[in-house]
Design an enzyme around this catalytic site. Structure first.
Site, PDB file in Angstrom:
ATOM      1  N   HIS A  84      44.360  35.774  42.400  1.00  7.41           N
ATOM      2  CA  HIS A  84      44.734  36.624  43.547  1.00  7.41           C
ATOM      3  C   HIS A  84      43.513  37.419  44.011  1.00  7.41           C
ATOM      4  CE1 HIS A  84      49.054  36.108  43.533  1.00  7.41           C
ATOM      5  NE2 HIS A  84      49.225  36.614  42.322  1.00  7.41           N
ATOM      6  N   HIS A 134      45.916  34.242  36.341  1.00  2.42           N
ATOM      7  CA  HIS A 134      46.800  34.323  37.511  1.00  2.42           C
ATOM      8  C   HIS A 134      46.357  35.479  38.430  1.00  2.42           C
ATOM      9  CE1 HIS A 134      51.044  34.398  39.304  1.00  2.42           C
ATOM     10  NE2 HIS A 134      50.525  35.539  39.699  1.00  2.42           N
ATOM     11  N   GLU A 135      46.172  36.659  37.832  1.00  5.42           N
ATOM     12  CA  GLU A 135      45.794  37.834  38.629  1.00  5.42           C
ATOM     13  C   GLU A 135      44.399  37.689  39.218  1.00  5.42           C
ATOM     14  OE1 GLU A 135      47.823  40.230  39.532  1.00  5.42           O
ATOM     15  OE2 GLU A 135      49.395  39.286  38.356  1.00  5.42           O
TER      16      GLU A 135
HETATM   17 ZN   LIG Z   1      50.995  36.866  41.209  1.00  6.01          ZN
END
Ligand SMILES: [Zn+2]
Length: 381
Positions: free
Chosen positions: A70, A66-67
């Site tokens: 980003h 998830h990170e």
């Molecule tokens: Zn996030």
């Protein structure tokens, strides 16, 4: 946040974990092994515990994915990324700047929940396939827990409250609508504060109603509230700095010391004779700068270190500091300094001479003056 353990790096982005991640690793493994997996909850076997640990590690890997999404989209949008750190409340991607357009701001935020959704879909598909193939027991139980948690993660992160991803999406939308990034950011941090208060309230109710598990929601609420407040401060400082250059906010011509200067002499300098936040430490012959010693380091110094350590040992090396030029705008320094452990930035002129230092305190001071000045002109109008 300091990384207690480095996991490696992906395209120059340092991946690591903070020690507090151990807390969720244990909590999740325990929850899985004791309550989610066993046919008879509360009577976990060795197999349940192995699956519990595997599941908890897989969850951390999902958080990392998830990170990382980003970080990679941020980088593609021209925003520098320093590191990703997993900690007790999830993951933190440290950016060294901000998106230049509302569209980029939206993409950087939205890709995180999208990644968690895709993971939930893939894991859910694998779970369904395994069940069709009549695989039951621990593998399917672990898989269904994993996709459910990923789905929950995507949903929670979409709440439009900064610093959650949904708050960033709200910021991007308001930014496009109003054409003013600071105003949009302040609106989304305000929602973030209220959401934090709501979670604390619900958490306390939860503790009263069902017991200690409610505490978790309350703790996340406190964390979100504090993050929203600090983000708000940050936005205000950055906004106040717009229009100022590094040369205007820097501490010019800071004193220099040799690396052999004793800890006791440095302490005396910081305590009684010098009002800046850092001094420059040169190479052994005093010809070129090699690092800085900061007030923060000096305040933490132990009595025995005063006798033994010298400036060379106490200095943060030049390679770890932000470098900038006097004519650069001051605002963008704020996230860059924050991403470099809060150490002051070093300012070099076009001839390569060190002409000043900029600490976070210098930026805050400059922002306070700029705000006061702006308020006076507003009143006079
Ligand atoms: Zn996030």
């Amino acid at each position: 946040m300091k990384q207690s353990l480095r996991l490696g790096s992906v395209r120059g982005i340092a991946l690591g974990v903070h020690w507090s991640v151990g807390v969720i690793l244990v909590l999740f493994a325990w929850e899985l092994a004791e309550y989610q997996l066993p046919a008879d909850p509360g009577h976990a076997g060795v197999g349940d515990w192995v699956a519990g640990v595997v599941g908890a590690v897989a969850l951390l890997a999902s958080l990392l994915a998830h990170e990382l999404s980003h970080a990679l989209v941020a980088r593609r949008s021209g925003v520098r990324v320093r590191s990703i750190t997993l900690f007790v409340f999830g993951g933190l991607t440290q950016l060294e700047g901000e998106a230049h357009t509302p569209g980029a701001d939206f993409r950087i935020a939205a890709v995180g929940p999208a990644t968690s959704l895709v993971l939930a879909g893939v894991l859910g598909g694998a779970d369904a396939l395994a069940r069709v193939g009549s695989v039951h027991g621990l593998p399917t139980a672990t898989l269904s827990w994993l996709w459910e948690v990923n789905l929950l993660l995507a949903g929670f992160n979409l709440v439009p409250a900064a610093p959650l991803d949904g708050g960033r999406i709200l910021r991007a939308a308001l930014w496009r609508h109003w054409g003013n990034r600071t105003r949009a950011a302040l609106a989304s941090t305000r929602v973030g504060r209220w959401f934090g208060v709501l979670l604390v309230f619900l958490g306390v109710l939860g503790v009263l109603a069902v017991g200690i598990t409610g505490l978790w929601a309350a703790l996340i609420g406190v964390f979100l509230y504090a993050s929203a407040v600090s983000e708000e401060q940050y936005e205000l400082v950055e906004d106040a700095l717009s229009g100022l250059t590094v040369g205007e906010v820097m501490f010019p011509d800071p004193p220099t010391v040799l690396p052999s200067t004793s800890g006791a002499d440095l302490l005396a300098l910081f305590q009684w004779r010098y009002r800046g936040d850092a001094v420059v430490v040169t190479d052994p012959i005093g010809a070129a700068p090699a690092g800085v010693v900061t007030t923060r380091v000096m305040r933490r110094i132990e009595p025995e270190q005063q006798r033994t350590a010298d400036a060379g040992h106490l200095a943060v090396p030049l390679a770890e500091l932000v470098r900038c030029r006097p004519e650069e705008p001051a605002g963008p320094l704020l996230p860059r300094i924050a991403a470099h452990g809060g150490h002051p930035a070093v300012v070099f002129d076009s001839t390569g001479r060190l002409v000043g230092l900029v600490s976070l305190a210098d930026l805050e001071r400059a922002a306070a003056w700029a705000t006061a000045r702006r308020r006076r002109t507003l009143l006079r109008r």
